[in-house]
Write a protein that holds these residues in place. Structure first.
Motif, PDB file in Angstrom:
ATOM      1  N   ARG A  52     -28.748   8.223 -50.551  1.00 10.74           N
ATOM      2  CA  ARG A  52     -29.856   7.430 -51.046  1.00 10.74           C
ATOM      3  C   ARG A  52     -31.174   8.139 -50.774  1.00 10.74           C
ATOM      4  O   ARG A  52     -31.281   9.001 -49.900  1.00 10.74           O
ATOM      5  CB  ARG A  52     -29.892   6.052 -50.379  1.00 10.74           C
ATOM      6  N   ILE A  53     -32.197   7.758 -51.556  1.00  8.36           N
ATOM      7  CA  ILE A  53     -33.582   8.117 -51.279  1.00  8.36           C
ATOM      8  C   ILE A  53     -34.381   6.844 -51.484  1.00  8.36           C
ATOM      9  O   ILE A  53     -34.550   6.379 -52.618  1.00  8.36           O
ATOM     10  CB  ILE A  53     -34.099   9.237 -52.198  1.00  8.36           C
ATOM     11  N   GLY A  54     -34.850   6.254 -50.408  1.00 10.36           N
ATOM     12  CA  GLY A  54     -35.576   4.995 -50.503  1.00 10.36           C
ATOM     13  C   GLY A  54     -34.720   3.915 -51.140  1.00 10.36           C
ATOM     14  O   GLY A  54     -33.598   3.644 -50.688  1.00 10.36           O
ATOM     15  N   ASP A  55     -35.228   3.349 -52.225  1.00  7.80           N
ATOM     16  CA  ASP A  55     -34.512   2.282 -52.915  1.00  7.80           C
ATOM     17  C   ASP A  55     -33.460   2.802 -53.881  1.00  7.80           C
ATOM     18  O   ASP A  55     -32.696   2.007 -54.452  1.00  7.80           O
ATOM     19  CB  ASP A  55     -35.498   1.398 -53.693  1.00  7.80           C
ATOM     20  N   HIS A  56     -33.420   4.112 -54.096  1.00  3.74           N
ATOM     21  CA  HIS A  56     -32.447   4.692 -55.023  1.00  3.74           C
ATOM     22  C   HIS A  56     -31.153   5.007 -54.259  1.00  3.74           C
ATOM     23  O   HIS A  56     -31.114   5.932 -53.439  1.00  3.74           O
ATOM     24  CB  HIS A  56     -33.003   5.950 -55.677  1.00  3.74           C
ATOM     25  N   THR A 229     -45.605  18.313 -46.985  1.00  5.40           N
ATOM     26  CA  THR A 229     -44.620  18.005 -45.946  1.00  5.40           C
ATOM     27  C   THR A 229     -44.327  16.518 -45.858  1.00  5.40           C
ATOM     28  O   THR A 229     -43.204  16.122 -45.554  1.00  5.40           O
ATOM     29  CB  THR A 229     -45.093  18.485 -44.570  1.00  5.40           C
ATOM     30  N   GLY A 230     -45.323  15.694 -46.066  1.00  3.47           N
ATOM     31  CA  GLY A 230     -45.157  14.250 -45.882  1.00  3.47           C
ATOM     32  C   GLY A 230     -45.204  13.826 -44.433  1.00  3.47           C
ATOM     33  O   GLY A 230     -45.087  12.637 -44.129  1.00  3.47           O
ATOM     34  N   ALA A 231     -45.387  14.771 -43.515  1.00  6.50           N
ATOM     35  CA  ALA A 231     -45.416  14.462 -42.080  1.00  6.50           C
ATOM     36  C   ALA A 231     -46.784  13.925 -41.698  1.00  6.50           C
ATOM     37  O   ALA A 231     -47.815  14.566 -41.953  1.00  6.50           O
ATOM     38  CB  ALA A 231     -45.089  15.709 -41.268  1.00  6.50           C
ATOM     39  N   GLU A 232     -46.827  12.754 -41.061  1.00  6.47           N
ATOM     40  CA  GLU A 232     -48.096  12.083 -40.794  1.00  6.47           C
ATOM     41  C   GLU A 232     -49.088  12.938 -40.005  1.00  6.47           C
ATOM     42  O   GLU A 232     -50.276  12.979 -40.360  1.00  6.47           O
ATOM     43  CB  GLU A 232     -47.859  10.748 -40.081  1.00  6.47           C
ATOM     44  N   SER A 256     -41.408   7.833 -43.669  1.00  4.96           N
ATOM     45  CA  SER A 256     -41.901   6.457 -43.661  1.00  4.96           C
ATOM     46  C   SER A 256     -42.789   6.212 -44.873  1.00  4.96           C
ATOM     47  O   SER A 256     -43.565   7.075 -45.275  1.00  4.96           O
ATOM     48  CB  SER A 256     -42.705   6.185 -42.384  1.00  4.96           C
ATOM     49  N   GLY A 257     -42.681   5.033 -45.453  1.00  4.06           N
ATOM     50  CA  GLY A 257     -43.521   4.697 -46.591  1.00  4.06           C
ATOM     51  C   GLY A 257     -44.925   4.293 -46.195  1.00  4.06           C
ATOM     52  O   GLY A 257     -45.786   4.095 -47.058  1.00  4.06           O
ATOM     53  N   THR A 258     -45.189   4.165 -44.905  1.00  3.48           N
ATOM     54  CA  THR A 258     -46.509   3.748 -44.420  1.00  3.48           C
ATOM     55  C   THR A 258     -47.018   4.757 -43.401  1.00  3.48           C
ATOM     56  O   THR A 258     -46.300   5.143 -42.480  1.00  3.48           O
ATOM     57  CB  THR A 258     -46.439   2.358 -43.766  1.00  3.48           C
TER      58      THR A 258
END
Length: 333
Positions: A52-56, A229-232, A256-258
């Motif tokens: 999965r990826i998130g909701d997919h 990267t998406g890393a906070e 994380s989505g947030t």
């Protein structure tokens, strides 16, 4: 052209099977494409490893792969396959933002089958002709190049821009290469992985930045951040490094989505922060850039494996981290 249709089908986490599947029938406005090359994307690996990826969520067998090139059955025209076909009539499609179509059918996104198969059906408007100057592999990699093009368009990269790219994976490298093609005067790319840092040295960047050393990105005076990267912590540091009126484009998707953002820096410097979701109207330019030689997509390819070894291709990032991009050769020209 083959009459058989063999595909790499994901049945569950870590369960990839090479098996015969029904040969598709071209519907209205569609053509059949015999697939030549498919690039392995991080999303393919994520579906293989996590299902999965998130909701997919992969709830039924699904063919992987969305970075594809091939030959139109019956005409012999070589094409790069744009993997997302929108509905064409919703509000976003009518506005030209078809990447935001809520009903888009995107290859290898559940429940839509992907391109790791001998033959696929493709909407004729999304099978883009490619010239002889492009190899099959390069034609397939016009998909991640489109991500780099879209990110730079969103950033407003232009002549004289100083562009910092965080994340030296394939998309990060292509963001950097596209920034240079757009006229950026300085392009730097940062990462923490030694293999990626070494690989990035082969591309047209001014500085490869080893982020393991507690680097101060502000010292490079960037006015564009392409965050891959998406890393906070990286998002935070990259935004804080921007000069006044700078532009940050969030390309990478974090776990994380947030996330928390440095709002004070954004406000007091009037920074623009935006995201990207895939791309729209990029394929003709991606093909032209690659065919002109200004961006060398073949240089990304570190491993080429046959369809029968698709599982090995999906695990290449673990077994050989020095490989930037793996391509599966489904059929040879």
């Amino acid at each position: 052209m083959t009459t058989q249709n063999v595909a790499a089908v994901l049945h569950g986490v870590g369960d990839l099977r090479i098996e015969e599947v029904p040969r598709p029938v071209a519907g209205p406005g569609e053509v059949l494409v015999e697939i030549r090359s498919v690039g392995i994307c991080g999303s393919d690996v994520h579906y293989y490893e996590h299902g999965r990826i998130g909701d997919h969520v992969v709830n039924a067998p699904m063919i992987l792969g969305h970075e594809a090139s091939g030959v139109v059955v019956g005409t012999g025209q070589r094409v790069a396959v744009e993997p997302g076909v929108p509905c064409g009539h919703c509000e976003q499609c009518r506005a030209g933002a078809y990447n935001l179509c809520p009903d888009v059918r995107f290859f290898a996104t559940p429940p839509i089958d992907g391109a790791l198969a001998h033959v696929v059906a493709v909407h004729e408007a999304f099978a883009h002709p490619v010239p002889d100057e492009l190899s099959d592999d390069a034609a397939a990699l016009c998909e991640p190049l489109s991500v780099g093009l879209w990110a730079n368009r969103k950033a407003g990269t232009t002549i004289g821009s100083r562009v910092l790219v965080t994340g030296a994976g394939p998309v990060g490298v292509l963001c950097a290469e596209t920034a240079r093609a757009f006229g950026a005067s300085w392009v730097g790319i940062a990462d923490v992985q030694p293999d990626r840092l070494k690989a990035a040295e082969a591309f047209a960047v001014d500085e490869v930045i080893d982020a393991r050393r507690g680097v101060d990105y502000a010292a490079y005076r960037p006015d564009v951040l392409l965050e891959c990267t998406g890393a906070e912590p990286v998002v935070d540091a990259g935004i804080r490094a921007l000069r006044p009126r700078g532009r940050a484009v969030l390309v990478g998707m974090g776990a994380s989505g947030t996330q928390q953002l440095p709002v004070q820096a954004i406000q007091t410097r009037e920074l623009i922060v935006t995201g990207t979701f895939r791309y729209a109207h990029t394929y003709p330019d991606a093909i032209a850039l690659a065919a002109s030689g200004r961006i060398d997509l073949d240089a990304l390819v570190g491993a080429r494996l046959p369809l029968a070894e698709s599982e090995r291709a999906l695990t290449m990032g673990h077994t050989d981290p020095s490989v930037l991009k793996t391509v599966v050769t489904v059929s040879e020209g």
